[in-house]
Design a protein around this motif. Structure first.
Motif, short mmCIF file in Angstrom:
data_model
loop_
_atom_site.label_atom_id
_atom_site.label_comp_id
_atom_site.label_asym_id
_atom_site.label_seq_id
_atom_site.Cartn_x
_atom_site.Cartn_y
_atom_site.Cartn_z
N LEU A 29 0.83 -1.21 0.00
CA LEU A 29 0.00 0.00 0.00
C LEU A 29 0.86 1.26 0.00
CD1 LEU A 29 -2.56 -1.11 2.73
CD2 LEU A 29 -3.16 -0.55 0.34
N LEU A 30 1.85 1.26 0.88
CA LEU A 30 2.64 2.49 1.09
C LEU A 30 3.64 2.72 -0.03
CD1 LEU A 30 3.03 2.34 4.97
CD2 LEU A 30 1.48 3.77 3.62
N ALA A 31 3.76 1.73 -0.94
CA ALA A 31 4.59 1.95 -2.13
C ALA A 31 3.99 3.07 -2.97
CB ALA A 31 4.68 0.67 -2.95
N ARG A 61 0.64 8.30 -3.19
CA ARG A 61 -0.69 8.91 -3.03
C ARG A 61 -1.30 8.58 -1.66
NH1 ARG A 61 -4.31 10.60 -6.50
NH2 ARG A 61 -5.03 11.57 -4.60
N ILE A 62 -0.91 7.46 -1.08
CA ILE A 62 -1.49 7.05 0.21
C ILE A 62 -0.69 7.69 1.34
CG2 ILE A 62 -2.01 5.09 1.71
CD1 ILE A 62 -2.69 3.50 -0.74
N GLU A 63 -1.36 8.60 2.05
CA GLU A 63 -0.66 9.36 3.08
C GLU A 63 -0.25 8.50 4.24
OE1 GLU A 63 -2.42 13.00 4.64
OE2 GLU A 63 -3.19 13.39 2.62
N LYS A 64 -1.16 7.61 4.61
CA LYS A 64 -0.96 6.93 5.87
C LYS A 64 -1.84 5.69 5.90
CE LYS A 64 -1.23 8.16 10.71
NZ LYS A 64 -1.17 9.31 11.62
N ALA A 65 -1.37 4.64 6.57
CA ALA A 65 -2.19 3.42 6.73
C ALA A 65 -2.52 3.22 8.20
CB ALA A 65 -1.44 2.21 6.19
N PHE A 66 -3.79 3.07 8.49
CA PHE A 66 -4.23 2.72 9.84
C PHE A 66 -4.41 1.20 9.89
CE2 PHE A 66 -5.61 7.07 9.17
CZ PHE A 66 -5.17 7.69 10.34
#
Ligand code: CTP
Ligand code: MG
Length: 231
Positions: free
Chosen positions: A41-43, A46-51
């Motif tokens: 996901l964090l690759a 665009r994705i700021e942060k993962a909860f």
């Protein structure tokens, strides 16, 4: 532009794996499944942060070093009795997500999310009024079986897709959908469908497997190895 966050339900017990620890912490190529899922996901910048939604009594999370992700990963100890409840609790608790911001919900048990599938999802849905999910068109012939595993009928496969994750919806609508749908829906799209909306099906990737049974681990290991060798 609306912001983008990820939410990873990781509060299950992995009962079909029949092993402890829960499968999100099982080791795959030397790292827990959950770490692979977060890495996929964090690759995407665009994705700021993962909860990450953890079970209340989770004792595994703190055994690992998550500092490589800095402030882009935040655990929330609010897991529920079902996946839908875990996602709902996580959405309700996660700080800083606006009602119109996108949330990509991704199974902790999907460790091989290809970057191009994630990009396809984000690019296809960026301006979509509803949102949607990665999914695969079913290619095999489908059979319905009875209690004795005898075929009752052949099910027409036209228009049948297999749902994957991430599933991408706006925070406000997804939370509302999950509150109305109850605890048993097995994915976010089903909750949004129950509002009378039509989530968009975005072609996923056969490598984006979910680990459910013990034999799935060896397959995922091969997929990971082949993905790394093509980078
Ligand atoms: N999940 C969750 N909270 C639950 C149940 C599931 O956060 N109460 C998460 C799992 O940790 C997993 C994802 O939802 O990342 C997909 O669920 P599934 O593959 O069914 O995992 P488990 O429920 O853990 O496995 P099983 O159904 O075999 O017990
Ligand atoms: Mg389950």
């Amino acid at each position: 532009m609306p912001r983008m966050f990820a939410l990873v339900p990781a509060a299950g017990t992995g009962s079909r794996m029949g092993e402890s620890p829960p499968k999100q912490y099982l080791s795959l190529a030397g790292r827990p499944l959950l770490q692979h899922a977060l890495g996929g996901l964090l690759a995407s910048p665009r994705i700021e942060k993962a909860f990450v939604v953890l079970a209340d009594g989770d004792r595994e999370w703190s055994r690992y070093d998550w500092s490589i992700y800095g402030s882009r990963v935040e655990p929330l100890r609010c897991g529920g009795a079902t996946r839908a409840q875990s996602v709902r609790n996580g959405l309700a608790m996660a700080p800083g997500i606006g009602e119109q911001d996108w949330v990509l919900v991704h199974d902790a048990a999907r460790p091989c999310l290809p970057a191009e599938a994630l990009r396809r999802l984000i690019e296809t849905l960026g301006n979509d009024p509803v949102g949607g999910l990665l999914a695969l068109r079913v290619a095999d012939t489908l059979k319905r079986g009875d209690a004795e595993d005898r075929v009752i009928e052949t099910v027409p496969r036209a228009g049948i897709w297999q749902a994957q994750t991430p599933q991408m919806f706006r925070r406000g609508r997804l939370l509302q959908a999950l509150q109305l749908a109850g605890a048993e829906v097995t994915d976010e799209a089903a909750a949004v469908e129950a509002l009378g909306l039509k989530p968009r099906l975005v072609p996923g990737d056969p490598r984006n497997v979910k680990i459910t049974f013990p034999e799935d681990l060896a397959v995922a290991e091969m997929i990971l190895a082949s993905m790394e060798s093509t980078v």
